[in-house]
Motif scaffolding. Sequence first.
Motif, PDB file in Angstrom:
ATOM      1  N   UNK A  54       0.738  -0.926   0.174  1.00 18.92           N
ATOM      2  CA  UNK A  54       0.556   0.141  -0.176  1.00 18.92           C
ATOM      3  C   UNK A  54       0.929   1.516   0.135  1.00 18.92           C
ATOM      4  N   UNK A  55       0.691   2.242  -0.629  1.00 18.11           N
ATOM      5  CA  UNK A  55       0.812   3.444  -0.959  1.00 18.11           C
ATOM      6  C   UNK A  55       0.545   4.674  -0.202  1.00 18.11           C
ATOM      7  N   UNK A  63      -5.199  11.878   4.428  1.00 14.11           N
ATOM      8  CA  UNK A  63      -4.798  10.182   3.959  1.00 14.11           C
ATOM      9  C   UNK A  63      -5.223   9.611   3.001  1.00 14.11           C
ATOM     10  N   UNK A  64      -4.323   9.293   1.947  1.00 14.77           N
ATOM     11  CA  UNK A  64      -4.832   8.395   0.771  1.00 14.77           C
ATOM     12  C   UNK A  64      -4.003   7.506   0.733  1.00 14.77           C
ATOM     13  N   UNK A  65      -4.875   6.223   0.826  1.00 13.69           N
ATOM     14  CA  UNK A  65      -3.799   5.052   0.615  1.00 13.69           C
ATOM     15  C   UNK A  65      -4.335   4.151  -0.865  1.00 13.69           C
TER      16      UNK A  65
END
Length: 119
Positions: A54-55, A63-65
């Motif tokens: 995951x980035x 937060x963007x995953x």
Amino acid sequence: MRYLLLIYSEEPTGAPPQEVIDTVMGEYWAYEKAVADAGVKLGGDALQDSTTASTVRVKDGERVVTDGPFAETREVLGGFYLIDVPDLDAALDWAARCPGAKYGSIEVRPVMEFDSAGQ
């Protein structure tokens, strides 16, 4: 000085034959013993397949995953060793001995050393 040996290789698209797995793992176990016996290994591990990655980014405070590393290359990070050796030449020697150098590439990066006295 501490160096991180980052092991990159092409991610397999299928399971290799057992004899190939046995050969490569035998090489890694021998290398593992060599770095341990030399007293230079501080840590290291293999990583799971890049599809498990995951980035994380923070955009506008949120937060963007996203799934995966979305590498632009066919080589992916597969593992690492953290070693403590006198200099870059010694780190390069250990990198060249790593089995991953035969099957992909080893990126050698010095670990940043910060003065903790100011904290």
